[in-house]
Design a protein around this motif. Structure first.
Motif, PDB file in Angstrom:
ATOM      1  N   LEU A 167       1.915  -2.863  -9.572  1.00 47.10           N
ATOM      2  CA  LEU A 167       1.342  -2.995  -7.697  1.00 47.10           C
ATOM      3  C   LEU A 167      -0.143  -2.780  -7.692  1.00 47.10           C
ATOM      4  CD1 LEU A 167       3.869  -0.203  -6.213  1.00 47.10           C
ATOM      5  CD2 LEU A 167       3.746  -3.238  -6.114  1.00 47.10           C
ATOM      6  N   LEU A 168      -0.915  -2.448  -8.212  1.00 46.74           N
ATOM      7  CA  LEU A 168      -2.640  -2.762  -8.131  1.00 46.74           C
ATOM      8  C   LEU A 168      -3.083  -4.246  -8.171  1.00 46.74           C
ATOM      9  CD1 LEU A 168      -4.150   1.064  -8.775  1.00 46.74           C
ATOM     10  CD2 LEU A 168      -3.855  -0.266  -5.719  1.00 46.74           C
ATOM     11  N   LEU A 169      -2.872  -4.725  -9.199  1.00 46.63           N
ATOM     12  CA  LEU A 169      -2.757  -6.094  -9.978  1.00 46.63           C
ATOM     13  C   LEU A 169      -2.387  -6.982  -8.376  1.00 46.63           C
ATOM     14  CD1 LEU A 169      -2.713  -5.736 -13.088  1.00 46.63           C
ATOM     15  CD2 LEU A 169      -4.905  -6.082 -12.313  1.00 46.63           C
TER      16      LEU A 169
ATOM     17  N   ALA B 134      -7.744   1.603  -6.675  1.00 46.15           N
ATOM     18  CA  ALA B 134      -7.898   1.444  -8.265  1.00 46.15           C
ATOM     19  C   ALA B 134      -8.514   3.294  -8.463  1.00 46.15           C
ATOM     20  CB  ALA B 134      -8.563   0.701  -8.456  1.00 46.15           C
ATOM     21  N   PHE B 135      -9.820   3.800  -7.679  1.00 45.43           N
ATOM     22  CA  PHE B 135     -10.675   4.745  -8.263  1.00 45.43           C
ATOM     23  C   PHE B 135     -10.201   5.914  -7.519  1.00 45.43           C
ATOM     24  CE2 PHE B 135     -14.107   1.333  -8.469  1.00 45.43           C
ATOM     25  CZ  PHE B 135     -15.074   1.905  -8.842  1.00 45.43           C
ATOM     26  N   THR B 136      -9.320   6.023  -7.021  1.00 45.66           N
ATOM     27  CA  THR B 136      -8.173   7.100  -6.744  1.00 45.66           C
ATOM     28  C   THR B 136      -7.041   7.531  -7.726  1.00 45.66           C
ATOM     29  OG1 THR B 136      -7.862   6.364  -5.009  1.00 45.66           O
ATOM     30  CG2 THR B 136      -9.302   7.564  -4.511  1.00 45.66           C
ATOM     31  N   SER B 137      -6.133   6.462  -8.321  1.00 50.92           N
ATOM     32  CA  SER B 137      -5.471   6.701  -9.127  1.00 50.92           C
ATOM     33  C   SER B 137      -6.372   7.285 -10.436  1.00 50.92           C
ATOM     34  CB  SER B 137      -4.650   5.003  -9.534  1.00 50.92           C
ATOM     35  OG  SER B 137      -4.698   4.462  -8.002  1.00 50.92           O
ATOM     36  N   LYS B 138      -5.433   8.024 -10.727  1.00 51.10           N
ATOM     37  CA  LYS B 138      -6.392   8.873 -12.381  1.00 51.10           C
ATOM     38  C   LYS B 138      -5.597   8.021 -13.123  1.00 51.10           C
ATOM     39  CE  LYS B 138      -5.591  13.499 -10.301  1.00 51.10           C
ATOM     40  NZ  LYS B 138      -5.291  15.372 -10.963  1.00 51.10           N
ATOM     41  N   PRO B 139      -4.366   7.574 -13.744  1.00 54.51           N
ATOM     42  CA  PRO B 139      -4.911   6.810 -14.927  1.00 54.51           C
ATOM     43  C   PRO B 139      -5.681   6.163 -15.084  1.00 54.51           C
ATOM     44  CG  PRO B 139      -2.195   7.008 -13.591  1.00 54.51           C
ATOM     45  CD  PRO B 139      -3.950   7.695 -12.553  1.00 54.51           C
ATOM     46  N   PHE B 140      -6.585   5.314 -13.660  1.00 54.16           N
ATOM     47  CA  PHE B 140      -7.431   4.228 -13.943  1.00 54.16           C
ATOM     48  C   PHE B 140      -8.741   4.266 -13.556  1.00 54.16           C
ATOM     49  CE2 PHE B 140      -3.159   2.755 -11.932  1.00 54.16           C
ATOM     50  CZ  PHE B 140      -2.965   2.699 -13.449  1.00 54.16           C
ATOM     51  N   SER B 141      -9.010   5.796 -13.181  1.00 54.14           N
ATOM     52  CA  SER B 141     -10.238   5.678 -13.004  1.00 54.14           C
ATOM     53  C   SER B 141     -11.354   5.307 -13.319  1.00 54.14           C
ATOM     54  CB  SER B 141     -10.311   7.329 -12.272  1.00 54.14           C
ATOM     55  OG  SER B 141     -10.067   8.542 -12.971  1.00 54.14           O
ATOM     56  N   LYS B 142     -11.104   5.886 -14.752  1.00 61.97           N
ATOM     57  CA  LYS B 142     -12.133   5.254 -16.237  1.00 61.97           C
ATOM     58  C   LYS B 142     -12.295   3.545 -16.341  1.00 61.97           C
ATOM     59  CE  LYS B 142     -10.185   9.394 -18.999  1.00 61.97           C
ATOM     60  NZ  LYS B 142      -9.689  10.242 -20.558  1.00 61.97           N
ATOM     61  N   THR B 143     -11.443   3.361 -15.647  1.00 62.15           N
ATOM     62  CA  THR B 143     -12.324   1.282 -15.951  1.00 62.15           C
ATOM     63  C   THR B 143     -12.544   0.881 -14.632  1.00 62.15           C
ATOM     64  OG1 THR B 143      -9.586   1.068 -15.301  1.00 62.15           O
ATOM     65  CG2 THR B 143      -9.693   1.432 -17.621  1.00 62.15           C
ATOM     66  N   ALA B 144     -13.016   1.754 -14.181  1.00 58.35           N
ATOM     67  CA  ALA B 144     -13.693   1.754 -12.595  1.00 58.35           C
ATOM     68  C   ALA B 144     -14.863   0.709 -13.119  1.00 58.35           C
ATOM     69  CB  ALA B 144     -14.276   3.190 -12.353  1.00 58.35           C
ATOM     70  N   LEU B 145     -15.509   0.293 -13.382  1.00 54.64           N
ATOM     71  CA  LEU B 145     -16.702  -0.916 -13.789  1.00 54.64           C
ATOM     72  C   LEU B 145     -15.593  -1.808 -13.512  1.00 54.64           C
ATOM     73  CD1 LEU B 145     -19.099  -1.595 -14.699  1.00 54.64           C
ATOM     74  CD2 LEU B 145     -19.362  -1.138 -16.559  1.00 54.64           C
ATOM     75  N   ALA B 146     -14.635  -1.870 -14.898  1.00 52.58           N
ATOM     76  CA  ALA B 146     -13.485  -3.652 -14.652  1.00 52.58           C
ATOM     77  C   ALA B 146     -12.932  -3.682 -13.010  1.00 52.58           C
ATOM     78  CB  ALA B 146     -12.798  -3.265 -15.874  1.00 52.58           C
ATOM     79  N   TRP B 147     -12.642  -2.790 -12.834  1.00 57.29           N
ATOM     80  CA  TRP B 147     -11.948  -2.491 -11.426  1.00 57.29           C
ATOM     81  C   TRP B 147     -13.543  -3.714 -10.792  1.00 57.29           C
ATOM     82  CZ3 TRP B 147      -7.545  -3.290  -9.235  1.00 57.29           C
ATOM     83  CH2 TRP B 147      -6.412  -2.641 -10.756  1.00 57.29           C
TER      84      TRP B 147
ATOM     85  N   VAL C 105       0.926  -1.197   0.284  1.00 60.33           N
ATOM     86  CA  VAL C 105       0.012  -0.034  -0.072  1.00 60.33           C
ATOM     87  C   VAL C 105       0.812   1.579   0.054  1.00 60.33           C
ATOM     88  CG1 VAL C 105      -1.982   1.173   1.009  1.00 60.33           C
ATOM     89  CG2 VAL C 105      -2.143  -1.059   1.197  1.00 60.33           C
ATOM     90  N   ARG C 106       2.037   1.072   0.280  1.00 63.55           N
ATOM     91  CA  ARG C 106       2.831   2.525   0.469  1.00 63.55           C
ATOM     92  C   ARG C 106       3.720   2.260  -0.596  1.00 63.55           C
ATOM     93  NH1 ARG C 106       3.140   7.061   2.945  1.00 63.55           N
ATOM     94  NH2 ARG C 106       5.333   7.740   3.361  1.00 63.55           N
ATOM     95  N   ALA C 107       3.950   1.645  -0.936  1.00 60.39           N
ATOM     96  CA  ALA C 107       4.684   1.421  -2.051  1.00 60.39           C
ATOM     97  C   ALA C 107       3.925   2.419  -3.241  1.00 60.39           C
ATOM     98  CB  ALA C 107       5.588   0.390  -2.158  1.00 60.39           C
ATOM     99  N   GLY C 108       2.889   2.458  -3.794  1.00 62.32           N
ATOM    100  CA  GLY C 108       2.104   2.411  -4.521  1.00 62.32           C
ATOM    101  C   GLY C 108       1.351   4.766  -4.391  1.00 62.32           C
ATOM    102  N   LYS C 109       1.831   4.678  -3.383  1.00 64.30           N
ATOM    103  CA  LYS C 109       1.754   5.791  -2.962  1.00 64.30           C
ATOM    104  C   LYS C 109       2.834   6.819  -3.205  1.00 64.30           C
ATOM    105  CE  LYS C 109       1.131  10.087   0.150  1.00 64.30           C
ATOM    106  NZ  LYS C 109       0.550  10.422   1.644  1.00 64.30           N
ATOM    107  N   LEU C 110       4.397   5.520  -3.163  1.00 58.18           N
ATOM    108  CA  LEU C 110       6.043   6.163  -3.206  1.00 58.18           C
ATOM    109  C   LEU C 110       5.577   6.022  -4.848  1.00 58.18           C
ATOM    110  CD1 LEU C 110       7.279   4.513   0.038  1.00 58.18           C
ATOM    111  CD2 LEU C 110       6.692   7.197  -0.615  1.00 58.18           C
ATOM    112  N   PHE C 111       5.386   4.871  -5.605  1.00 54.72           N
ATOM    113  CA  PHE C 111       5.855   4.973  -6.759  1.00 54.72           C
ATOM    114  C   PHE C 111       4.884   4.597  -7.539  1.00 54.72           C
ATOM    115  CE2 PHE C 111       8.808   2.168  -3.871  1.00 54.72           C
ATOM    116  CZ  PHE C 111      10.373   3.030  -4.156  1.00 54.72           C
TER     117      PHE C 111
END
Length: 389
Positions: free
Chosen positions: A56-58, A86-99, A43-49
């Motif tokens: 990391l999310l997968l 997943a919802f708060t990460s801008k690159p992936f917010s458009k794929t919210a339904l898939a997540w 969880v921490r690494a997702g914020k740092l990198f």
């Protein structure tokens, strides 16, 4: 907002892990603790990198579901932390339904040992969380758009204020130029008119002295002429002094056309009419000043050169331009009108704001000043070409 969601992600890992540790055996404490510390590290690494957020999310999603299926307890809440990420990460917010669908499927697999009612409740909670996060993303996008529009509005306001200050400075410069031109014209009038009159009065006085003994009646007549000349010169001097006098502090419309009409009629002893045609629009001070100066020049020339007794001033608003026409009943010029000092001065004033000057002779002599109210580029180019030629 992002910091708060990150804290919630960490709490969704820490709190279920602490509660679940009560339901496992002491022999599993070391391994369990290592797994939970690894979860917190992910969880921490997702914020740092953020550049490797997707892998990391997968990995986090599969790892958390494995923990939930292995240790049970409240660890089913761990994938919720991944859903928030997943919802708060801008690159992936458009794929919210898939997540939402993919994460829900993995969560269902990890909860196979639970009762159907429990699985259903957890999936409903999963869907509710996804819905809340979707609404939150939409509100955040609207807030960001509102802030962007506010910044654009503030920038436009600053540009408008800067343009207003430039306009005030420009109007002040135009007024100073007009005052200087008016002083120069007054100085020329004093030199050419009053100066010559005083010289003539001096010569007539010397002649009267010579005739006083030889021809008293003729000397008396000459003295009376001197008196009349002095009276006329005094009137002209009074008008000149009034033109030179500084305006009062409360005189906010020194260059108003209606005031010019009233003052000209009184000072020159002629009839001056003023008419406004079309839909009236606000006029910038610089434009009003130039209209004032051109009208003053035209009225003076009508009396001086044409002997006019009636002058009509017409201000015509034409939508994108305003036209000022000065017509008089004076004698028409016998030769084509040449661009003298007065007309050249009027053209120079036009060049400052992209206007034009034209005149015609039919039953009366008319001179028209045309100024674009919208900064017409064609009109500006036309007058620039006239001035250069």
């Amino acid at each position: 907002m992002m910091n708060q969601l990150h804290r919630i992600r960490s709490l969704l890992v820490a709190v279920p892990a602490i509660v679940t540790i009560l339901s496992i055996g002491p022999s599993d404490y070391i391994g369990y603790t290592a797994y939970i510390l690894l979860a917190l590290l992910i969880v921490r690494a997702g914020k740092l990198f953020p550049g490797v957020a997707l892998p990391l999310l997968l990995a986090e999603l599969f790892y958390f579901n494995w923990l939930a299926s292995t240790y049970n307890g409240l660890l089913f809440l761990l994938p919720f932390a991944t859903l928030i990420g997943a919802f708060t990460s801008k690159p992936f917010s458009k794929t919210a339904l898939a997540w939402t669908i993919g994460g829900g499927a993995l969560l269902t697999v990890s909860l196979q040992s639970e009762q159907p009612e429990v699985i259903t409740a957890i999936l409903l909670l999963w869907l509710m969380t996804a819905g809340i996060l979707t609404i939150g993303n939409a509100n955040a996008a609207k807030q960001h758009q509102t802030e962007h529009l506010y910044e654009a509005l503030a920038l436009s306001h600053e540009e408008l204020e800067a343009a207003r200050r430039r306009l005030i400075d420009y109007a002040s410069q135009i007024e100073q130029y007009a005052q200087l031109e008016e002083r120069n014209r007054i100085a020329k009038d004093i030199h050419d008119d009053l100066g010559h009159r005083l010289i003539r009065v001096k010569m007539m006085s010397e002649a009267a002295i010579q005739l006083f003994d030889a021809d008293p009646p003729r000397a008396r007549t000459m003295i009376e002429q001197i008196r009349d000349q002095l009276q006329d010169s005094m009137e002209r001097m009074r008008r000149t002094v009034r033109r030179l006098a500084a305006p009062e502090d409360n005189d906010s419309r020194r260059y108003a056309l209606d005031r010019l009409v009233a003052d000209s009629g009184e000072a020159l002893g002629i009839e001056v009419g003023f008419t406004v045609q079309g839909d009236m629009q606000p006029i910038y001070p610089s434009i009003e000043l130039i209209l004032f100066m051109n009208a003053q020049e035209a009225i003076t020339n009508a009396v001086r050169h044409g002997g006019a007794t009636v002058v009509d001033v017409t201000l015509h608003f034409r939508g994108k331009s305003v036209a000022l026409t000065i017509a008089n009943n004076g004698a028409l010029p016998k030769e084509p009108v040449a661009a003298g000092i007065g007309i050249r001065g009027m053209k120079e004033r036009m060049a400052l704001i992209g206007g034009s000057l034209e005149w015609r002779m039919k039953e009366r002599f008319e001179i028209t000043t045309i100024i674009p109210l919208t900064g017409d580029a064609d009109a500006r180019a036309k007058i620039t070409q006239e001035v250069q030629s």
